[in-house]
Design a protein around this motif. Sequence first.
Motif, PDB file in Angstrom:
ATOM      1  N   ALA B  88      34.083  25.211 -30.840  1.00  0.00           N
ATOM      2  CA  ALA B  88      32.770  25.112 -30.171  1.00  0.00           C
ATOM      3  C   ALA B  88      31.740  25.968 -30.904  1.00  0.00           C
ATOM      4  N   ILE B  89      32.139  27.173 -31.287  1.00  0.00           N
ATOM      5  CA  ILE B  89      31.204  28.069 -31.986  1.00  0.00           C
ATOM      6  C   ILE B  89      30.925  27.545 -33.398  1.00  0.00           C
ATOM      7  N   HIS B  90      31.960  27.041 -34.062  1.00  0.00           N
ATOM      8  CA  HIS B  90      31.788  26.483 -35.404  1.00  0.00           C
ATOM      9  C   HIS B  90      30.819  25.305 -35.381  1.00  0.00           C
ATOM     10  N   MET B  91      31.000  24.407 -34.402  1.00  0.00           N
ATOM     11  CA  MET B  91      30.107  23.246 -34.285  1.00  0.00           C
ATOM     12  C   MET B  91      28.677  23.692 -34.011  1.00  0.00           C
ATOM     13  N   SER B  92      28.540  24.702 -33.136  1.00  0.00           N
ATOM     14  CA  SER B  92      27.198  25.192 -32.805  1.00  0.00           C
ATOM     15  C   SER B  92      26.528  25.807 -34.032  1.00  0.00           C
ATOM     16  N   LEU B  93      27.308  26.463 -34.861  1.00  0.00           N
ATOM     17  CA  LEU B  93      26.739  27.034 -36.090  1.00  0.00           C
ATOM     18  C   LEU B  93      26.196  25.923 -36.998  1.00  0.00           C
ATOM     19  N   ILE B  94      26.955  24.836 -37.100  1.00  0.00           N
ATOM     20  CA  ILE B  94      26.509  23.717 -37.952  1.00  0.00           C
ATOM     21  C   ILE B  94      25.237  23.090 -37.359  1.00  0.00           C
ATOM     22  N   PHE B  95      25.244  22.878 -36.053  1.00  0.00           N
ATOM     23  CA  PHE B  95      24.043  22.334 -35.406  1.00  0.00           C
ATOM     24  C   PHE B  95      22.873  23.325 -35.534  1.00  0.00           C
ATOM     25  N   GLY B  96      23.197  24.608 -35.448  1.00  0.00           N
ATOM     26  CA  GLY B  96      22.163  25.642 -35.557  1.00  0.00           C
ATOM     27  C   GLY B  96      21.488  25.633 -36.921  1.00  0.00           C
ATOM     28  N   VAL B  97      22.270  25.391 -37.976  1.00  0.00           N
ATOM     29  CA  VAL B  97      21.693  25.282 -39.323  1.00  0.00           C
ATOM     30  C   VAL B  97      20.711  24.108 -39.358  1.00  0.00           C
ATOM     31  N   CYS B  98      21.110  22.999 -38.722  1.00  0.00           N
ATOM     32  CA  CYS B  98      20.206  21.836 -38.640  1.00  0.00           C
ATOM     33  C   CYS B  98      18.919  22.217 -37.904  1.00  0.00           C
ATOM     34  N   VAL B  99      19.054  22.992 -36.817  1.00  0.00           N
ATOM     35  CA  VAL B  99      17.882  23.408 -36.030  1.00  0.00           C
ATOM     36  C   VAL B  99      16.941  24.244 -36.890  1.00  0.00           C
ATOM     37  N   LEU B 122      11.392  31.729 -32.625  1.00  0.00           N
ATOM     38  CA  LEU B 122      12.038  31.557 -33.928  1.00  0.00           C
ATOM     39  C   LEU B 122      12.953  32.750 -34.238  1.00  0.00           C
ATOM     40  N   ASP B 123      12.386  33.953 -34.003  1.00  0.00           N
ATOM     41  CA  ASP B 123      13.156  35.162 -34.334  1.00  0.00           C
ATOM     42  C   ASP B 123      14.419  35.275 -33.486  1.00  0.00           C
ATOM     43  N   SER B 124      14.281  34.970 -32.187  1.00  0.00           N
ATOM     44  CA  SER B 124      15.459  35.119 -31.313  1.00  0.00           C
ATOM     45  C   SER B 124      16.544  34.112 -31.712  1.00  0.00           C
ATOM     46  N   PHE B 125      16.131  32.896 -32.087  1.00  0.00           N
ATOM     47  CA  PHE B 125      17.135  31.909 -32.506  1.00  0.00           C
ATOM     48  C   PHE B 125      17.821  32.364 -33.791  1.00  0.00           C
ATOM     49  N   LEU B 126      17.017  32.931 -34.703  1.00  0.00           N
ATOM     50  CA  LEU B 126      17.601  33.427 -35.953  1.00  0.00           C
ATOM     51  C   LEU B 126      18.574  34.577 -35.683  1.00  0.00           C
ATOM     52  N   ILE B 127      18.201  35.467 -34.743  1.00  0.00           N
ATOM     53  CA  ILE B 127      19.084  36.601 -34.407  1.00  0.00           C
ATOM     54  C   ILE B 127      20.405  36.069 -33.830  1.00  0.00           C
ATOM     55  N   ILE B 128      20.303  35.069 -32.948  1.00  0.00           N
ATOM     56  CA  ILE B 128      21.522  34.478 -32.364  1.00  0.00           C
ATOM     57  C   ILE B 128      22.391  33.872 -33.468  1.00  0.00           C
ATOM     58  N   MET B 129      21.761  33.173 -34.398  1.00  0.00           N
ATOM     59  CA  MET B 129      22.515  32.556 -35.498  1.00  0.00           C
ATOM     60  C   MET B 129      23.194  33.621 -36.366  1.00  0.00           C
ATOM     61  N   LEU B 130      22.434  34.684 -36.680  1.00  0.00           N
ATOM     62  CA  LEU B 130      23.011  35.754 -37.511  1.00  0.00           C
ATOM     63  C   LEU B 130      24.157  36.449 -36.781  1.00  0.00           C
ATOM     64  N   LEU B 131      23.982  36.614 -35.463  1.00  0.00           N
ATOM     65  CA  LEU B 131      25.050  37.212 -34.650  1.00  0.00           C
ATOM     66  C   LEU B 131      26.334  36.387 -34.767  1.00  0.00           C
ATOM     67  N   TYR B 132      26.183  35.060 -34.628  1.00  0.00           N
ATOM     68  CA  TYR B 132      27.360  34.189 -34.679  1.00  0.00           C
ATOM     69  C   TYR B 132      27.896  34.010 -36.101  1.00  0.00           C
ATOM     70  N   CYS B 133      27.058  34.308 -37.100  1.00  0.00           N
ATOM     71  CA  CYS B 133      27.558  34.254 -38.491  1.00  0.00           C
ATOM     72  C   CYS B 133      28.608  35.344 -38.731  1.00  0.00           C
ATOM     73  N   THR B 134      28.608  36.380 -37.891  1.00  0.00           N
ATOM     74  CA  THR B 134      29.606  37.450 -38.064  1.00  0.00           C
ATOM     75  C   THR B 134      30.927  37.089 -37.362  1.00  0.00           C
ATOM     76  N   TYR B 135      30.922  36.009 -36.592  1.00  0.00           N
ATOM     77  CA  TYR B 135      32.114  35.637 -35.819  1.00  0.00           C
ATOM     78  C   TYR B 135      33.306  35.325 -36.733  1.00  0.00           C
ATOM     79  N   GLN B 136      33.061  34.488 -37.732  1.00  0.00           N
ATOM     80  CA  GLN B 136      34.175  34.072 -38.604  1.00  0.00           C
ATOM     81  C   GLN B 136      34.708  35.216 -39.466  1.00  0.00           C
TER      82      GLN B 136
END
Lengths: 78, 277
Positions: B88-99, B122-136
Amino acid sequence: MSHLLGLIGSPALPLGTAGRYVAAAYIVAFVIVAAYVAIMALRLRRIEHALGELAADAHARHDGEDSISALTGERLEG
Amino acid sequence: MDSTQKPPARLLRTAWLPVTTALMIAAALALTFFYAPLEAQEGFLQKIFYLHVPLAIVTLCGFVYGGLLAIAHLRTREVRYDVRSYVAIHMSLIFGVCVLITGSIWAKGSWGHWWVWNEPTLDSFLIIMLLYCTYQPLRFAIEDRERQARYASVFAITAGAFVPMAMIVVRLAPQYVHPRVLSSANNLPAPMGATFVVALLAFSLLYATLWRLEVRVKLARFRLRALQRLALERAQAPLRAPLASPGAPLLVPSTASADRSSGRRRQLAERGEVIVP
């Protein structure tokens, strides 16, 4: 920020210019999803290949065990 | 999967979701380009809205869904929930890149800038994406499988709780250039609203389809690895037993199988698992 807020009220971009942005956005999204699906298909193919190898190995071993039991059976009878 | 099912029933069970997804995406594209009216200010450029906003909503919901699955994993300790949460998180990361990419393209066309750094959405979405980039990296830095799943679940729950909080805080922010279209039902005329709902459903189904596909691939790989381990153990078993107990009766059935055994023993020796005398 103020010049950006000013842009919100500006007239629409002409179709020729806006069309390029819209096409780019949709194509990028499509390409990313297509790349993901391709990677998943590649992984599935690898799994199928590995499963095929395992199945062939299991068949070969099964045939080998059959021939061993046949040989030992012959010795016991002999 | 139930192997006793008849092929048409099995096909129907597995194919309905991808087929529905494809139909819904086709419907969403048709409505976007042939039904929804042009927006007065942005004109044709606003068509990105029907791609960007549903993708963003599905991405954020996917992160929260990953957190909920992580809760299920911590409660039950079942591996399948950990796999589902990870996917679920991996898929969201891919969709997030599209966003991020579609949003940047839209921003460039609309505001003349690829990114506006003092815009909270924009900034909050980027922060969320960067946060989840540390997951893997966090997940795969831990070797022990059980500990890896546990720590990843804790991360997924914490970050999943952060996502709605970040969005609520963003909506309270006073100054923004990012439009708040969905803050009121009156902001979208009926044809635009209907197109948006269909697009949201289509991208939710796309997320579900890809999520199910990846979960199946992951579970199939786990089963394959388990089978490979089992096959290796079985290959070693007839060799290890006589080596472990020299007094035990050693059956040498035929020259052919002895050759095969010595070949197998050589292979194992190459892997450092037995010592060839």
